[in-house]
Design an enzyme around this catalytic site. Structure first.
Site, PDB file in Angstrom:
ATOM      1  N   GLY A   1       0.802  -1.223   0.000  1.00 48.98           N
ATOM      2  CA  GLY A   1       0.000   0.000   0.000  1.00 48.98           C
ATOM      3  C   GLY A   1       0.836   1.273   0.000  1.00 48.98           C
TER       4      GLY A   1
ATOM      5  N   GLU B   1       2.453  -8.406  -1.800  1.00 48.58           N
ATOM      6  CA  GLU B   1       1.233  -9.038  -1.294  1.00 48.58           C
ATOM      7  C   GLU B   1       1.230 -10.555  -1.458  1.00 48.58           C
ATOM      8  OE1 GLU B   1       1.333  -6.314  -3.198  1.00 48.58           O
ATOM      9  OE2 GLU B   1       0.214  -4.754  -2.139  1.00 48.58           O
TER      10      GLU B   1
ATOM     11  N   GLU C   1       1.658   1.843  -3.539  1.00 44.95           N
ATOM     12  CA  GLU C   1       0.413   2.245  -4.209  1.00 44.95           C
ATOM     13  C   GLU C   1       0.049   3.694  -3.892  1.00 44.95           C
ATOM     14  OE1 GLU C   1      -1.445  -1.293  -2.493  1.00 44.95           O
ATOM     15  OE2 GLU C   1      -2.107  -1.851  -4.502  1.00 44.95           O
TER      16      GLU C   1
HETATM   17  N1  CO8 Z   1       2.033  -3.556   9.191  1.00 47.88           N
HETATM   18  C1  CO8 Z   1       2.132  -3.545  10.521  1.00 47.88           C
HETATM   19  N2  CO8 Z   1       3.291  -3.405  11.176  1.00 47.88           N
HETATM   20  C2  CO8 Z   1       4.401  -3.257  10.442  1.00 47.88           C
HETATM   21  C3  CO8 Z   1       4.376  -3.255   9.031  1.00 47.88           C
HETATM   22  C4  CO8 Z   1       3.106  -3.404   8.389  1.00 47.88           C
HETATM   23  N3  CO8 Z   1       2.991  -3.371   7.071  1.00 47.88           N
HETATM   24  N4  CO8 Z   1       5.635  -3.094   8.579  1.00 47.88           N
HETATM   25  C5  CO8 Z   1       6.419  -2.998   9.660  1.00 47.88           C
HETATM   26  N5  CO8 Z   1       5.681  -3.096  10.784  1.00 47.88           N
HETATM   27  C6  CO8 Z   1       6.153  -3.051  12.174  1.00 47.88           C
HETATM   28  C7  CO8 Z   1       6.817  -4.365  12.576  1.00 47.88           C
HETATM   29  O1  CO8 Z   1       5.845  -5.314  12.923  1.00 47.88           O
HETATM   30  C8  CO8 Z   1       7.661  -3.911  13.733  1.00 47.88           C
HETATM   31  O2  CO8 Z   1       6.841  -3.758  14.859  1.00 47.88           O
HETATM   32  P1  CO8 Z   1       7.349  -4.260  16.325  1.00 47.88           P
HETATM   33  O3  CO8 Z   1       8.548  -3.384  16.602  1.00 47.88           O
HETATM   34  O4  CO8 Z   1       6.186  -3.965  17.207  1.00 47.88           O
HETATM   35  O5  CO8 Z   1       7.689  -5.682  16.165  1.00 47.88           O
HETATM   36  C9  CO8 Z   1       8.099  -2.501  13.317  1.00 47.88           C
HETATM   37  O6  CO8 Z   1       7.187  -2.094  12.310  1.00 47.88           O
HETATM   38  C10 CO8 Z   1       9.497  -2.474  12.742  1.00 47.88           C
HETATM   39  O7  CO8 Z   1       9.556  -3.432  11.679  1.00 47.88           O
HETATM   40  P2  CO8 Z   1      10.687  -4.557  11.598  1.00 47.88           P
HETATM   41  O8  CO8 Z   1      11.205  -4.903  12.950  1.00 47.88           O
HETATM   42  O9  CO8 Z   1      10.162  -5.662  10.746  1.00 47.88           O
HETATM   43  O10 CO8 Z   1      11.833  -3.721  10.824  1.00 47.88           O
HETATM   44  P3  CO8 Z   1      12.843  -4.246   9.724  1.00 47.88           P
HETATM   45  O11 CO8 Z   1      13.736  -3.089   9.427  1.00 47.88           O
HETATM   46  O12 CO8 Z   1      13.472  -5.534  10.111  1.00 47.88           O
HETATM   47  O13 CO8 Z   1      11.922  -4.547   8.421  1.00 47.88           O
HETATM   48  C11 CO8 Z   1      10.210  -4.093   6.798  1.00 47.88           C
HETATM   49  C12 CO8 Z   1      11.166  -3.516   7.862  1.00 47.88           C
HETATM   50  C13 CO8 Z   1      11.021  -4.637   5.621  1.00 47.88           C
HETATM   51  C14 CO8 Z   1       9.331  -2.923   6.335  1.00 47.88           C
HETATM   52  C15 CO8 Z   1       9.366  -5.245   7.404  1.00 47.88           C
HETATM   53  O14 CO8 Z   1       8.769  -4.785   8.605  1.00 47.88           O
HETATM   54  C16 CO8 Z   1       8.282  -5.744   6.490  1.00 47.88           C
HETATM   55  O15 CO8 Z   1       8.511  -6.547   5.616  1.00 47.88           O
HETATM   56  N6  CO8 Z   1       7.031  -5.236   6.684  1.00 47.88           N
HETATM   57  C17 CO8 Z   1       5.881  -5.666   5.910  1.00 47.88           C
HETATM   58  C18 CO8 Z   1       5.871  -5.036   4.552  1.00 47.88           C
HETATM   59  C19 CO8 Z   1       4.717  -5.542   3.719  1.00 47.88           C
HETATM   60  O16 CO8 Z   1       4.577  -6.718   3.456  1.00 47.88           O
HETATM   61  N7  CO8 Z   1       3.877  -4.612   3.274  1.00 47.88           N
HETATM   62  C20 CO8 Z   1       2.744  -4.911   2.435  1.00 47.88           C
HETATM   63  C21 CO8 Z   1       1.527  -5.143   3.240  1.00 47.88           C
HETATM   64  S1  CO8 Z   1       0.168  -5.699   2.282  1.00 47.88           S
HETATM   65  C22 CO8 Z   1      -0.437  -4.322   1.569  1.00 47.88           C
HETATM   66  O17 CO8 Z   1       0.031  -3.218   1.742  1.00 47.88           O
HETATM   67  C23 CO8 Z   1      -1.617  -4.520   0.694  1.00 47.88           C
HETATM   68  C24 CO8 Z   1      -2.415  -3.240   0.517  1.00 47.88           C
HETATM   69  C25 CO8 Z   1      -3.800  -3.532   0.100  1.00 47.88           C
HETATM   70  C26 CO8 Z   1      -4.593  -4.185   1.169  1.00 47.88           C
HETATM   71  C27 CO8 Z   1      -6.037  -3.885   1.049  1.00 47.88           C
HETATM   72  C28 CO8 Z   1      -6.898  -4.813   1.845  1.00 47.88           C
HETATM   73  C29 CO8 Z   1      -7.023  -4.531   3.288  1.00 47.88           C
END
Ligand code: CO8
Length: 269
Positions: A119, A142, A122
């Site tokens: 997102g 995704e 996007e």
């Molecule tokens: N959602 C919720 N929490 C998140 C997200 C997320 N997308 N990304 C990061 N966080 C949180 C982590 O859970 C973590 O929280 P905590 O400290 O409480 O554990 C904090 O942010 C820091 O993240 P990391 O420790 O993972 O940090 P890193 O530097 O190791 O990694 C990344 C950073 C690469 C960004 C990793 O967190 C990651 O891969 N995040 C997910 C990214 C992802 O997959 N995004 C796509 C999501 S799907 C989407 O966007 C579809 C949109 C359309 C949906 C419509 C229908 C509802």
């Protein structure tokens, strides 16, 4: 001008630009429901400003808080407890946000200062164009979650990079760096760090601010309407846009100034 108070957004007017910052750095600026509601409300306020005469700024820079992330996508923790209908409603709110950004009469530049994932990518693609810091990265990941893009990625990524590259990025979920995104045409310019990224985006807004406001707004509307049309239909839209631009005071001033060899002072109407 007062744009209202938002829990998860920072708003700052600097020169002719409005800097909008998604401010949820502890979760990489992920689009939790609160952020989506704030974006929805703010873009609703901006949409009421009308065609340009009431606008206090000439462009918007959209970025993320901190140095690591632009927006890391939808909030996966919140999505984990959603049913399909709730998820679709969430996606629809973001569709509104992206369409409103595209309908504003001023350009919006995404200043991508870190992760632009799902997102987040996007949201950036709903801006007029993207600049990135060298450390930025992009993905539509995704498929890793058993999902597909839901905030417009299936539509706008192929418009930006072509259908082949869009398919590859969406089917693999592969994360690409800023230079690769620039090579694909997703990003217009890469800056060496996030400081120069913001400065570059602001400088471009100032450059645009010296041009006719009505012409820029007309160009934005026409380009958005033309995306996806065939050549003949596209030329029809452009012709109407050109006719409209020709009737503005800005156009009278701009043409007369050229002939008189003076600098135009556009009235913005
Ligand atoms: N959602 C919720 N929490 C998140 C997200 C997320 N997308 N990304 C990061 N966080 C949180 C982590 O859970 C973590 O929280 P905590 O400290 O409480 O554990 C904090 O942010 C820091 O993240 P990391 O420790 O993972 O940090 P890193 O530097 O190791 O990694 C990344 C950073 C690469 C960004 C990793 O967190 C990651 O891969 N995040 C997910 C990214 C992802 O997959 N995004 C796509 C999501 S799907 C989407 O966007 C579809 C949109 C359309 C949906 C419509 C229908 C509802």
């Amino acid at each position: 001008m007062d744009f209202g108070d938002y829990e998860s957004l920072l708003i700052e007017q600097r020169g002719n630009a409005l800097i909008l910052t998604v401010n949820r750095p502890r979760a990489m600026n992920a689009l939790a429901a609160q952020v989506v509601e704030d974006l929805h409300r703010l873009t609703g306020v901006l949409a009421t400003l009308g065609e340009g005469g009431n606008w206090p700024v000439r462009g918007i820079v959209l970025t993320g808080a901190g140095d690591k992330s632009f927006v890391a996508g939808a909030d996966i923790v919140e999505m984990n407890s959603m049913g399909a209908d709730a998820a679709a409603a969430y996606a629809r709110r973001m569709h509104d946000v992206t369409l409103r950004l595209e309908s504003l009469p001023v350009p919006v530049i995404a200043a991508v200062n870190g992760f632009a994932l799902g997102g987040g990518c996007e949201l950036a693609m709903a801006c007029d164009f993207l600049y990135a810091g060298a450390g930025a990265s992009f993905a539509q990941p995704e498929v890793n979650l058993g999902l597909v893009p839901g905030f417009g990625g299936s539509v706008r990524l192929q418009q930006r990079v072509g259908i082949g590259a869009a398919r590859e990025l969406i089917y693999t979920g592969r994360r690409i760096k800023a230079v690769e995104a620039e090579r694909l045409g997703l990003v217009n310019r890469v800056f060496e760090d996030n400081e120069s990224l913001l400065a570059g985006a602001l400088a471009t807004i100032e450059e645009i601010a010296s041009k006719s406001p009505t012409a820029v707004a007309n160009a934005k509307t026409a380009i958005n309407e033309i995306a996806g049309l065939n050549v003949v239909d596209g030329l029809g839209v452009e012709l109407e846009s050109f006719r409209k631009a020709f009737g503005t005071q800005d156009s009278v001033v701009g043409r007369s100034a050229f002939v008189a060899k003076t600098a135009p002072d556009f009235p913005g109407r």
